[in-house]
Motif scaffolding. Structure first.
Motif, PDB file in Angstrom:
ATOM      1  N   VAL A 187      -4.967   6.205   1.423  1.00 56.09           N
ATOM      2  CA  VAL A 187      -4.667   5.379   0.249  1.00 56.09           C
ATOM      3  C   VAL A 187      -5.918   4.742  -0.355  1.00 56.09           C
TER       4      VAL A 187
ATOM      5  N   TRP B  38       0.813  -1.226   0.000  1.00 58.73           N
ATOM      6  CA  TRP B  38       0.000   0.000   0.000  1.00 58.73           C
ATOM      7  C   TRP B  38       0.847   1.277   0.000  1.00 58.73           C
TER       8      TRP B  38
ATOM      9  N   SER C 258      -2.529   4.529   5.096  1.00 54.42           N
ATOM     10  CA  SER C 258      -1.178   3.992   5.275  1.00 54.42           C
ATOM     11  C   SER C 258      -0.545   4.741   6.434  1.00 54.42           C
TER      12      SER C 258
ATOM     13  N   LYS D 114      -5.735   3.781  -6.052  1.00 57.59           N
ATOM     14  CA  LYS D 114      -6.191   3.734  -4.670  1.00 57.59           C
ATOM     15  C   LYS D 114      -7.057   2.486  -4.444  1.00 57.59           C
TER      16      LYS D 114
ATOM     17  N   LEU E  47       0.564   3.371  -2.984  1.00 55.19           N
ATOM     18  CA  LEU E  47      -0.686   4.102  -3.209  1.00 55.19           C
ATOM     19  C   LEU E  47      -0.669   5.488  -2.573  1.00 55.19           C
ATOM     20  N   GLU E  48       0.403   5.833  -1.860  1.00 58.35           N
ATOM     21  CA  GLU E  48       0.437   7.086  -1.106  1.00 58.35           C
ATOM     22  C   GLU E  48       0.545   8.321  -1.994  1.00 58.35           C
TER      23      GLU E  48
END
Length: 283
Positions: free
Chosen positions: A266, A155, A203, A165, A158-159
Motif C-alpha cells: 500500500v 489503509w 496491508s 498510496k 489503498l490496496e
C-alpha cells in the motif's frame, strides 16, 4: 613600532551586510520561481496533478541537515526549506492537504504548517478514512494521517490498483525536541519515478492476533494494528525496511500462531534521517 589593530565594523556596517544578504536571498528565490515557471512549460506539470516528489525531497532534507552549521537552529532552517519546497510544488500544480484530526488537532496542524507552510489549503477531517477518501477523489491532493496509531484500518482503501498510496513519512529529519515531531504518513498519487522504496508499507490481514503475536513482530517492523473481532484477528499496517523481508514477517506471524489472510503493498517511503544528538538544534 606597535601595529594598530583595525577597528571592528560598526553596527551600521554589519546591518548593511545583512541587508545585502537579504536582498540576495530574495533575488535567488525569485530566480528559483523563474526556473519553476520554465519547468511547468517543459514538463506540463499542471496536466498530471501534484508535483510532489517524495524521493527528491527526502534527499534534499538529508543533505540540508548534513551540511548545516553555525548558530542558526536547524529547526528554523528545516522549516524555511520545507516552506520553500512545498510552496514551489504548489505553484507547479495546486493541491490541498486533507488532515485527519481524530487523534489530536494541534499536533497535526503543527506538522502540516511546519512541513507545508500556510499557502497550501488545509482541509480538516474527523477521521483518517475521510481524509483518504478525499484524496482518492481528487487530483494531486495529499492526505496526512498518523503513522503510529489508528482507530480504523484506513489503509485497506489503498490496496486496490489505481488507489492512492503512502508516499512519505514525516518528519523527514528526526531529532530530540523536533517542533513538528508527530509521525505522519503522506498519502497521494505520484509518478512511479518519484517514489522512494527504502521502506515498504504493507496491508496485512491476519487471524489469531493477540499480545504474543504483537510482541513477536515488534522487533521486526513498525506496525499499526486495528483488531478485527469478526475474524478473531486484526488489520495490520506493516512498515518493512530493506533489512527485513515480507517472508520474514509472514513466517514470524505463523510461528506465533497467527494465520495470514491477505497481504497487499500500500505504499513506500524514505528511511528517516536521524540527526546525531551532538548536532541537535540549539535552544
Amino acid at each position: 613600532m606597535t601595529k594598530i589593530s583595525p577597528a571592528p565594523p560598526s553596527l551600521q556596517d554589519l546591518r548593511k551586510e545583512i541587508d545585502a544578504i537579504d536582498e540576495q536571498v530574495h533575488n535567488l528565490l525569485m530566480q528559483r520561481g523563474d526556473i519553476i515557471d520554465r519547468l511547468i512549460s517543459v514538463k506540463q506539470t499542471q496536466e498530471v496533478g501534484s508535483a510532489f516528489r517524495p524521493a527528491r525531497e527526502a534527499d534534499m532534507m538529508r543533505r540540508l541537515a548534513q551540511r548545516h552549521r553555525g548558530i542558526l537552529p536547524l529547526d528554523t532552517v528545516e522549516s524555511i526549506w520545507r516552506v520553500i519546497i512545498a510552496t514551489f510544488t504548489y505553484v507547479q500544480a495546486p493541491f490541498s492537504l486533507h488532515a485527519d484530526l481524530s487523534l489530536g488537532e494541534s499536533a497535526m496542524r503543527d506538522s502540516a504548517r511546519f512541513h507545508f507552510g500556510f499557502t497550501i489549503p488545509f482541509v480538516p477531517h474527523f477521521n483518517a478514512q475521510a481524509a483518504v477518501e478525499a484524496v482518492a477523489n481528487a487530483k494531486g491532493d495529499l492526505a496526512l494521517v498518523s503513522a503510529t496509531s489508528s482507530r480504523a484500518p484506513w489503509w485497506l482503501a489503498l490496496e486496490a490498483d489505481g488507489a492512492p498510496k503512502i508516499i512519505a513519512r514525516l518528519p523527514f529529519i528526526e531529532r530530540a525536541d523536533h517542533p513538528a515531531a508527530l509521525p505522519v504518513f503522506v498519502i497521494s498519487r505520484v509518478a512511479d519515478d518519484a517514489r522512494v522504496t527504502e521502506v515498504e508499507t504493507w496491508s496485512v490481514r491476519v487471524s489469531g492476533w493477540n499480545a504474543n503475536t504483537a510482541r513477536t513482530l515488534s522487533p521486526l517492523a513498525e506496525i499499526v494494528a486495528v483488531p478485527d473481532g469478526a475474524f478473531d484477528g486484526a488489520a495490520l499496517l506493516v512498515s518493512i525496511t530493506d533489512g527485513t523481508s515480507l517472508d520474514t514477517i509472514k513466517s514470524a506471524l505463523i510461528e506465533a500462531g497467527a494465520s495470514v489472510r491477505s497481504m497487499a503493498l500500500v505504499g513506500s517511503h524514505a528511511t528517516r534521517y536521524t540527526m546525531p544528538s551532538s548536532r541537535a538544534a540549539r535552544p
